[in-house]
Enzyme design. Structure first.
Site, PDB file in Angstrom:
ATOM      1  N   CYS A   2       0.847  -1.192   0.000  1.00  0.00           N
ATOM      2  CA  CYS A   2       0.000   0.000   0.000  1.00  0.00           C
ATOM      3  C   CYS A   2       0.883   1.243   0.000  1.00  0.00           C
ATOM      4  O   CYS A   2       1.923   1.298   0.653  1.00  0.00           O
ATOM      5  CB  CYS A   2      -0.944   0.076   1.184  1.00  0.00           C
ATOM      6  N   ARG A  27       4.024  -0.309  -4.727  1.00  0.00           N
ATOM      7  CA  ARG A  27       3.718  -0.817  -3.389  1.00  0.00           C
ATOM      8  C   ARG A  27       2.391  -1.576  -3.345  1.00  0.00           C
ATOM      9  O   ARG A  27       2.029  -2.172  -2.330  1.00  0.00           O
ATOM     10  CB  ARG A  27       3.659   0.327  -2.379  1.00  0.00           C
ATOM     11  N   TRP A  74      -2.717  -2.736  -1.738  1.00  0.00           N
ATOM     12  CA  TRP A  74      -2.379  -4.155  -1.915  1.00  0.00           C
ATOM     13  C   TRP A  74      -3.264  -4.874  -0.906  1.00  0.00           C
ATOM     14  O   TRP A  74      -3.077  -4.734   0.306  1.00  0.00           O
ATOM     15  CB  TRP A  74      -0.897  -4.386  -1.628  1.00  0.00           C
ATOM     16  N   ASN A 100      -1.888   1.808   5.675  1.00  0.00           N
ATOM     17  CA  ASN A 100      -0.995   0.768   5.162  1.00  0.00           C
ATOM     18  C   ASN A 100      -0.617  -0.109   6.344  1.00  0.00           C
ATOM     19  O   ASN A 100      -0.012   0.381   7.292  1.00  0.00           O
ATOM     20  CB  ASN A 100       0.252   1.430   4.555  1.00  0.00           C
ATOM     21  N   GLY A 101      -1.016  -1.374   6.323  1.00  0.00           N
ATOM     22  CA  GLY A 101      -0.689  -2.276   7.434  1.00  0.00           C
ATOM     23  C   GLY A 101      -1.868  -3.187   7.721  1.00  0.00           C
ATOM     24  O   GLY A 101      -2.783  -3.321   6.914  1.00  0.00           O
ATOM     25  N   GLU A 490      17.749 -17.286  -8.258  1.00  0.00           N
ATOM     26  CA  GLU A 490      17.359 -15.917  -8.610  1.00  0.00           C
ATOM     27  C   GLU A 490      16.776 -15.868 -10.032  1.00  0.00           C
ATOM     28  O   GLU A 490      15.778 -15.175 -10.269  1.00  0.00           O
ATOM     29  CB  GLU A 490      18.579 -14.994  -8.469  1.00  0.00           C
ATOM     30  N   LYS A 494      13.073 -14.554 -10.813  1.00  0.00           N
ATOM     31  CA  LYS A 494      12.826 -13.441 -11.742  1.00  0.00           C
ATOM     32  C   LYS A 494      11.813 -13.861 -12.800  1.00  0.00           C
ATOM     33  O   LYS A 494      10.881 -13.132 -13.093  1.00  0.00           O
ATOM     34  CB  LYS A 494      14.113 -12.999 -12.459  1.00  0.00           C
ATOM     35  N   GLU A 497       8.252 -14.261 -11.324  1.00  0.00           N
ATOM     36  CA  GLU A 497       7.519 -13.089 -10.855  1.00  0.00           C
ATOM     37  C   GLU A 497       7.087 -12.154 -11.975  1.00  0.00           C
ATOM     38  O   GLU A 497       6.046 -11.521 -11.851  1.00  0.00           O
ATOM     39  CB  GLU A 497       8.240 -12.351  -9.713  1.00  0.00           C
ATOM     40  N   HIS A 513      17.577 -35.799  -8.701  1.00  0.00           N
ATOM     41  CA  HIS A 513      16.870 -36.373  -7.544  1.00  0.00           C
ATOM     42  C   HIS A 513      15.387 -36.006  -7.523  1.00  0.00           C
ATOM     43  O   HIS A 513      14.773 -35.994  -6.465  1.00  0.00           O
ATOM     44  CB  HIS A 513      17.546 -35.929  -6.241  1.00  0.00           C
ATOM     45  N   LYS A 612       6.380  -4.141  -4.116  1.00  0.00           N
ATOM     46  CA  LYS A 612       7.830  -3.962  -4.005  1.00  0.00           C
ATOM     47  C   LYS A 612       8.330  -4.222  -2.593  1.00  0.00           C
ATOM     48  O   LYS A 612       9.309  -4.916  -2.398  1.00  0.00           O
ATOM     49  CB  LYS A 612       8.195  -2.536  -4.443  1.00  0.00           C
TER      50      LYS A 612
HETATM   51  C1  AGP Z   1      12.562  -9.388  -5.825  1.00  0.00           C
HETATM   52  O1  AGP Z   1      12.522  -9.451  -7.202  1.00  0.00           O
HETATM   53  C2  AGP Z   1      11.315  -9.642  -5.147  1.00  0.00           C
HETATM   54  N1  AGP Z   1      10.302  -8.752  -5.597  1.00  0.00           N
HETATM   55  C3  AGP Z   1      11.330  -9.914  -3.660  1.00  0.00           C
HETATM   56  O2  AGP Z   1      11.745 -11.236  -3.538  1.00  0.00           O
HETATM   57  C4  AGP Z   1      12.204  -9.048  -2.723  1.00  0.00           C
HETATM   58  O3  AGP Z   1      13.558  -9.266  -2.999  1.00  0.00           O
HETATM   59  C5  AGP Z   1      11.881  -9.383  -1.263  1.00  0.00           C
HETATM   60  O4  AGP Z   1      10.540  -9.068  -1.017  1.00  0.00           O
HETATM   61  C6  AGP Z   1      12.788  -8.681  -0.277  1.00  0.00           C
HETATM   62  O5  AGP Z   1      12.681  -7.291  -0.373  1.00  0.00           O
HETATM   63  P1  AGP Z   1      13.701  -6.346   0.356  1.00  0.00           P
HETATM   64  O6  AGP Z   1      15.038  -6.556  -0.257  1.00  0.00           O
HETATM   65  O7  AGP Z   1      13.180  -4.963   0.129  1.00  0.00           O
HETATM   66  O8  AGP Z   1      13.686  -6.730   1.818  1.00  0.00           O
END
Ligand code: AGP
Length: 617
Positions: A2, A27, A74, A100-101, A490, A494, A497, A513, A612
């Site tokens: 949010c 956000r 969100w 937000n929360g 990673e 990527k 997501e 395995h 984010k």
């Molecule tokens: C990264 O591409 C992701 N969107 C997510 O995994 C992110 O890295 C994670 O939420 C941690 O965020 P931060 O580094 O702001 O703590």
């Protein structure tokens, strides 16, 4: 999660709020809403979907007032509907609020309010807050001496609220005033010329002012166009510290790129230069960090390091673990921050904690850090956002200095975390058994990282072609060994997501395995390959995939001799020192995911269901 923006001043509030909301869309983007004070009351517009949808709705209401607030959601409690969008207005019409929360005890609060005649229109936890503030305002028409009645009602409400919040409140009894408060969700005040602002992130207000105050947990701020004051939940006075933001709005703009993710991928050489600037010793044999707040001998006394983080940042910790164990010969553990907190791990006294977080607001990471501190451990943070909650609560740390990262998929923040992790390995190694000559070689290699990344970026067009050929697949494997295993994780993250293609990362040998059952012509594998001790073993894993008709995309260092026909696609990266290899190998997997997502027409910077910074548990 949010995004929040509030404005009081002399200009029309709506365009400034909508502009701010666009910068906060990363956000959350389930719905958006705005409330502006005009004609003696609140005019509220809310709409499911992006801020762009809200703009049309806001235009219909002809919002001309000079104070108001906006929210991009969100969803947590309640579905994605116009009714559940913020702002919420109390059932007596007196109080409007954005949040937000998560208010964990909202059920009890709601019961209390319903019994006293307050009605609810949404399914959210948030609506209890505006009704409870309205209740306090109605019940106690006079404020305590010297206290704003508005602030007093917000304070009384928040004393009952369990959970997390960043809120902004408007009241019909106080036109031209905003009250804002935080616990667990970030809020920044902007001190402008005849105007005051508040937002979840500097990006939303930096076009108006670079003078900001980072609100702390348990603080309540009262804003008017010409002044602001801060008190605590216990009514204590706070002397605010005004900080200067060191970046400008152009840093948070696309500047000709199609997406922030693309811009941030191509910014990586400069980002790495910024992250390492001034951080090598004069003799060139080790790294220097200004803010660790631990002496070299205290560091030398550490016999174990514990890293905690989430998502991409955890992958950076895993590479750091590998480099620290290999080059500094010190034991390192990594854990999901969300698991660490509840695992109650036995820990040695001489353990040093590190958390990594781009945003510095991830609630799971923050909670892990608080748990470690509660147990008496020192916690250092690797973090990109200056003044973030994690940066402020850590005992010391290292800023990444890569500027704002706007794309939801982390890219430049990740490679700078890899760099800082490698620099830590160098620093700790040199305090232990790493020789001067080895230190110089290691540092020299790190200094070359920006150029190597520039070379890797030159593969962009080639990778775009591969992306076109593979975008239709529904599953993909990413495989690597040792320090390239976290890069495989990673790469899979990527791709998942931003393209919504199912992908998994594994150590290459582990593939046989279980995951090998997925392999067919329909499930390609991306192999991360370098020369050296694991080369032949990785080739064997590739053979096993080929034997099952699986397509192979090899991301291989220039010095790898790949047998003819083994890989269907080859992406070359420069051969380099082991400390830099994970950084360089990351570039092709970022580009591959990015171009596949573009090919599929995905919303790259705002992928579905994500936000984010994840500020709910
Ligand atoms: C990264 O591409 C992701 N969107 C997510 O995994 C992110 O890295 C994670 O939420 C941690 O965020 P931060 O580094 O702001 O703590």
């Amino acid at each position: 999660m949010c995004g929040i923006v509030g404005y009081v001043g002399k200009n029309k509030a709506a365009p400034l709020i909508l502009e701010g909301l666009k910068r906060l869309e990363y956000r959350g983007y389930d719905s958006a809403g705005i409330a502006v004070w005009q004609n003696g009351g609140f005019t509220v517009a809310k709409k499911v979907g992006r801020v762009a949808n809200l703009e049309g709705e806001a235009a219909r209401h002809r919002l001309t007032g000079t104070f108001g607030m906006g929210h991009t959601r969100w969803a947590t409690h309640g579905g994605v509907t116009d009714e559940n969008a913020h702002p919420h207005v109390s059932s007596d019409g007196q109080v409007a609020l954005i949040h937000n929360g998560v208010i964990e005890n909202y059920v009890g609060m709601k019961k209390f309010l319903v019994e006293r005649g307050y009605g609810f229109r949404s399914e959210t936890d948030t609506e209890v807050l505006c009704n409870l503030i309205a209740y306090h305002l109605a019940k106690e028409p006079a404020a305590e001496e010297g206290e704003s009645r508005f602030v007093s009602a917000v304070r009384k409400t928040l004393r009952h609220a369990e959970g997390t919040y960043g809120i902004v409140v408007m009241w019909t009894g106080a036109p031209g005033e905003l009250v804002t408060a935080r616990k667990g969700s970030p809020l920044i005040l902007g001190v402008g010329d005849g105007e005051s602002l508040v937002a979840s992130d500097v990006a939303a207000i930096v076009s108006r002012t670079q003078s900001v105050v980072y609100l702390k947990d348990g603080e309540i701020a009262h804003l008017t166009p010409s002044a602001f004051s801060i008190t605590t939940l216990n009514a204590g006075e706070v002397a605010p510290v005004i900080d200067k933001v060191t970046w400008s709005i152009t840093d948070a703009e696309l500047n000709g790129y199609a997406h922030f993710m693309e811009k941030e991928i191509f910014e990586q050489p400069a980002a790495l230069e910024n992250a390492m600037r001034g951080r090598f010793s004069e003799d060139g044999s080790t790294a220097n960090f200004g803010g660790l707040n631990l002496t070299a001998s205290e560091f030398r006394g550490i016999d174990r390091f514990q890293f905690c983080a989430c998502g991409t940042a955890l992958h950076a910790c895993m590479v750091t673990e590998h480099l620290m164990e290999r080059f500094a010969r010190v034991p390192v553990e990594c854990d999901y921050a969300s698991e660490f907190r509840y695992r109650n791990m036995p820990l040695n006294r001489n353990t040093l904690f590190f958390v990594m977080s781009q945003s510095g607001e991830t609630i799971d990471t923050l909670a892990a850090m608080r748990e470690a501190k509660r147990k008496g451990f020192k916690v250092l943070a690797v973090n990109n956002v200056v003044g973030s909650t994690i940066a402020r609560e850590a005992d010391g740390g290292i800023y990444q200095h890569v500027g704002p990262e706007v794309g939801v998929a982390s890219t430049k923040a990740f490679t700078s975390q890899l760099l800082i992790g490698a620099m830590l390995a160098l620093y700790v190694g040199r305090l232990r058994d790493m020789s001067f000559a080895d230190g110089v070689e290691f540092a020299h290699a790190l200094k070359g990282a920006p150029d190597l990344v520039r070379q890797a970026l030159q593969q962009a067009e080639h990778i775009k072609g591969i992306a076109r050929r593979y975008a239709h697949h529904r599953d993909m494997l990413f495989l690597g060994r040792l320090s390239l295993f976290p890069i495989a994780l990673e790469g899979a993250l990527k791709l998942k997501e931003i393209s919504y293609i199912h992908a998994e990362g594994y150590p290459a040998a582990e593939m046989k395995h279980g995951p090998i059952a997925l392999v067919s012509e329909e499930c390609p594998s991306v192999f991360l390959v370098s020369s050296g001790e694991m080369f032949n073993k990785v080739l064997s894993s590739m053979q096993e995939i080929k034997a099952r008709k699986g397509k192979v995309i090899a991301v291989a260092t220039a010095d790898c001799q790949l047998p003819d026909g083994l890989a269907d696609e080859v992406i070359r990266i420069p051969a380099c020192h082991e400390a830099v290899l994970p950084i360089v190998a990351t570039i092709p997997v970022q580009l591959l995911s990015y171009y596949i997502a573009v090919e599929l027409g995905r919303d790259v910077d705002k992928p579905r269901n994500l936000a984010k910074s994840v500020t709910v548990e």
